[in-house]
Scaffold this active site. Structure first.
Site: not given
Length: 524
Positions: A91, A173, A194, A196-197
């Site tokens: 990422k 994200s 943080t 759900g990402s």
């Protein structure tokens, strides 16, 4: 030295859309292909589909040279471990000290240089992994806009789209990481979460995502949101593959004090065995139904989840459906917002202070907001800076302020005794199971782990478009859905075992409708 050649023909080569680490290692060990050939195939797959899905922002120009060096090590009899010569995507908020940018999706961080690799990247390189490139992400990890935040969009990488329906919202994200794994653009990828990402984009691409206990994986030199909730974790095609990657990145880092709390690390790969029989699993229907009231388009997920609960009972799990969180979802959300805002204000300034070069001269959140609003490629004001505006204009104090202590204690109470830890303790559960769309917050606010695995695909006849989401499809026929298993801090091994058996018995990946885009390049 010339490129090493495989000994056997193409009949021995695994298809990369679903290739597991064990399959790749067998091929490398048996000489069916080399790491150079594997890396080249992944790069070709990225080239074939990236203009459609925008999952990868940059590929590593040194990837083939690194692969060649690792092939030479293998030929000399030196193998570092199971990740030796295996390409991995990362990422775009996880720092790499190489020719790749670490931009968090913003033009403001392009060409900024970091003092060294993030700790998790150093561990991967020592394990022999090839950093293949950086994946696209929701800009600033979805922590910028209030009114027009779009999952998977960044000014650096464009709009990521998932592959199961035209214009599919990838969720955020860690959007690009999930889409890339689903399409076999690398063996696996790193994401960050943080709230759900990792798990939300993983479910929307029909893959496995693991958000570890906060502190199990170092966050040093990872562009932050909240030191109390941020976690780096794996996205992979199977639970066992996710366990391999978690094993490689977990560990104590002197630059992240949270990792000092890590107990002795278990063998996460060995934990991937049948574990549902006799497992105590709670289902908090009140919270699930609250989520359904807010998002009625998730009704089909809840119906499939009911079947998943029945399946777990059939195979021997002890399911308790008479459990609920004490705290109200809204109260937890409100407390979480306060802590995240205070953390971000201080944590982002701390990260920026570590940069060796900082061409945009951004040092504070105020600098970031000012330059974002001025930069022609940052899409302002169409994409607003509402979260930053709230912090700077209404909340302008960080986590060193005296006001932070009471705010954090309230969140700990709501998310602890009133949340996941309290529920697990009261009912003596091994895990809590929920539809992934509704699960992440309860693990996020208590720093607890969560694992999502595929649960099925939406069967709706009409696509549901996301409000304010640029016309992207939130749910629709063929869009994947996931089930999440949440547990106590440091309980990853137990969760991986439960999730592994569910995943292996159900075998749902690849059983849905065909993707609308799929690469065709293979190892050759």
């Amino acid at each position: 030295m010339g490129e090493l050649q495989p000994e056997l023909g193409p009949a021995k080569l695994p298809g990369l859309i679903d290739a597991t680490l064990d399959q790749l290692n067998e091929g490398l060990r048996s000489g069916h292909f080399t790491s150079v050939q594997l890396t080249r195939a992944y790069l070709k797959r990225i080239e074939q589909v990236n203009d459609s899905v925008h999952a990868v922002v940059e590929t590593n120009p040194d990837a083939l040279d690194i692969a060649r060096s690792l092939d030479e090590e293998r030929a000399s009899g030196s193998i570092r471990g199971p990740l030796h010569g295996i390409p991995i995507l990362v990422k775009n908020n996880i720092a790499t000290k190489d020719k790749l940018n670490t931009s968090a999706g913003s033009h403001l961080l392009l060409h900024a240089t970091v003092p060294q690799d993030a700790f998790v990247i150093r561990k991967l390189r020592r394990a022999g992994a090839i950093i293949l490139g950086k994946t696209n992400m929701s800009q600033w990890a979805n922590y910028r806009a209030r009114d027009y935040s779009i999952n998977g969009w960044s000014s650096h990488g464009g709009q990521t789209l998932a592959a199961y329906i035209p214009n599919q919202n990838p969720s955020g994200s860690s959007s690009g990481s999930a889409v890339a794994v689903d399409l076999g653009l690398a063996w696996a990828a790193l994401g960050t979460e943080t709230d759900g990402s990792i798990v939300c984009p993983a479910q929307r691409s029909g893959v496995v995502g693991v958000k570890p206990t906060v502190g199990l994986t170092s966050r040093s030199l990872v562009v932050p949101i909240s030191e109390h909730q941020d976690s780096v974790g794996p996205i992979a095609m199977t639970v066992k593959d996710a366990a391999y990657l978690l094993q490689a990145i977990a560990g104590e880092d002197p630059d992240d004090e949270y990792t000092a709390e890590i107990p002795k690390l278990p063998n996460y790969v060995a934990a991937c065995r049948d574990s549902l029989l006799g497992a105590w699993i709670g289902v908090p229907w009140k919270a699930i139904n609250e989520g359904l009231e807010k998002y009625p388009h998730l009704a089909s997920e809840v119906e499939v989840f009911k079947d998943a609960v029945l399946f777990m009972e059939i195979v021997g799990a002890c399911v308790n459906e008479d459990v609920d969180f004490v705290s109200a979802t809204k109260d937890v959300r409100d407390a979480e917002k306060t802590v995240m805002r205070a953390d971000f204000l201080g944590n982002i300034a701390s990260y920026l202070s570590k940069l060796e070069t900082n061409p945009s001269a951004i040092h504070t959140l105020a600098d970031i907001r000012e330059q974002t609003q001025k930069h022609s490629l940052e899409a302002y004001p169409q994409r607003d800076t509402g979260l930053w505006d709230d912090i700077l204009e209404h909340h302008n104090w960080d986590n060193t302020d005296p006001r932070f202590g009471p705010a954090y204690e309230r969140l700990r109470e709501l998310g602890g005794p009133g949340g996941l830890p309290g529920l697990l303790e009261k009912h003596r559960l091994d895990a809590v199971a929920m539809p992934t769309s509704m699960a992440a917050m309860w693990a996020a606010v208590s720093g607890a782990p969560v694992v999502t695995v595929p649960m099925g695909h939406h069967a709706a006849t009409e696509p549901v478009h996301e409000d304010g989401g640029g016309g992207m499809v939130e749910t629709g026929p063929g869009v994947p859905m996931g089930i999440s298993f949440l547990g106590r801090r440091w309980s990853e091994a137990r969760l991986l075992g439960i999730a592994h058996e569910f995943d292996q018995r159900m075998r749902l990946r690849g059983r849905g409708p065909a993707r609308v885009v799929e690469p065709t390049a293979e190892i050759c």
